[in-house]
Design an enzyme around this catalytic site. Structure first.
Site, short mmCIF file in Angstrom:
data_model
loop_
_atom_site.label_atom_id
_atom_site.label_comp_id
_atom_site.label_asym_id
_atom_site.label_seq_id
_atom_site.Cartn_x
_atom_site.Cartn_y
_atom_site.Cartn_z
N HIS A 194 0.45 -1.02 -0.12
CA HIS A 194 0.19 0.21 -0.16
C HIS A 194 0.95 1.24 0.04
CE1 HIS A 194 -4.03 -2.33 1.72
NE2 HIS A 194 -3.44 -2.59 0.48
N ASN B 118 -4.50 -11.52 16.60
CA ASN B 118 -5.62 -10.24 16.38
C ASN B 118 -5.61 -10.19 17.61
OD1 ASN B 118 -7.45 -8.51 15.41
ND2 ASN B 118 -7.16 -8.79 13.49
#
Ligand code: APR
Length: 252
Positions: free
Chosen positions: A129, A223
């Site tokens: 990105h 996570n």
């Protein structure tokens, strides 16, 4: 609140994950904003996911930049200034240690634009990105690395005087092709794929998880809560990456 049963469950999951990771000679990792949360950087979605009432999807688009470049630059100026004040955390360092162990068999694919993996010493990094330290001319497309130094409110290209923009991938834009191809190759050929701190809702990056499965890799997720990927992983390590990743690497 941590119930003792949760701690036991995490310990067992860590053992299982270490079993999968230990024999692997080719390992790929996908990181998202969650790995930098413990460095003090806000994630995009969830409770801290708004910037002055704007959703990330409203400031990180080419349309937003055309409509209101001052607003978009204000968002990135703040993020750049913030970067000057933060350090990589033990999660970033654990991934650098994993690379030390594996050498060329290790590939780190990151959706993050913050540069904290580099700061922690990771080498084989694919920034799918882009990177917030770089600026790209919207006219001649020249890219320059500005580090985290302060920029003019509306920076202009030294060559062609067109408005510059952050060299990051906005919603609706293509990912850098050569970097993406390397990511796909690494993920298809890895034996163990580690997914860390991403909500796994932004494509094509999130598609790497399916791709790892297709290529026959084991998938381990780290996570603090279940993500869109959790149903398809082999082992879910529920906890902050800054403690879970060092624990995992210690077990190898
Ligand atoms: N440890 C591990 N995971 C964490 C932690 C932590 N300490 N804190 C938060 N998380 C998790 C959240 O539970 C969430 O699943 O990190 C994830 C962050 O998700 P997002 O904010 O959606 O970030 P990310 O997945 O990186 O977003 C993808 O979207 O905004 C665009 O281009 C931007 O690269 C970004 C992409």
């Amino acid at each position: 609140m941590h119930h003792p049963v949760d701690a036991n469950a995490l310990n067992e999951a860590l053992d299982q994950a270490a079993e999968l990771l230990r024999p692997a000679r080719k390992v790929a990792v996908l990181t998202g904003a969650g790995i930098s949360a413990e460095s003090g950087l806000a994630t995009f979605r969830g409770s801290n996911g708004l910037w002055e009432g704007h959703r990330i999807e409203e400031v990180a688009t080419p349309e937003a930049f055309r409509r209101d470049p001052v607003l978009v630059w204000r968002f990135y100026h703040l993020r750049r200034a913030n970067l000057a004040t933060v350090q990589p955390n033990p999660g970033h360092h654990a991934l650098a240690a994993l690379e030390q162990r594996l050498g060329a068999g290790f590939t780190l694919v990151t959706q993050n634009v913050d540069g904290l993996h580099q700061a922690a010493g990771s080498k084989n990094i694919l920034e799918v990105h882009g990177a917030i330290r770089r600026v790209k001319c919207s006219g001649c497309l020249r890219v320059t690395d500005r580090g985290v130094a302060a920029l003019p409110e509306m920076p202009r290209c030294a060559e062609c005087d067109a408005l510059e923009r952050p060299d990051v991938v906005w919603f609706g834009e293509a990912l850098p092709e050569a970097i993406w191809e390397q990511a796909v190759k690494a993920v298809l050929s890895c034996e163990c794929f580690l997914v860390v701190g991403t909500s796994a809702v932004v494509y094509p990056a999130a598609g790497l998880i399916d791709l790892a499965r297709t290529g026959g890799s084991a998938v381990i997720e780290v996570n603090v809560e279940r993500s869109a990927a959790s149903a398809q992983v082999d082992v879910l390590l529920l906890g902050p990456s800054g403690t879970v990743l060092p624990e995992l690497v210690k077990r190898l």
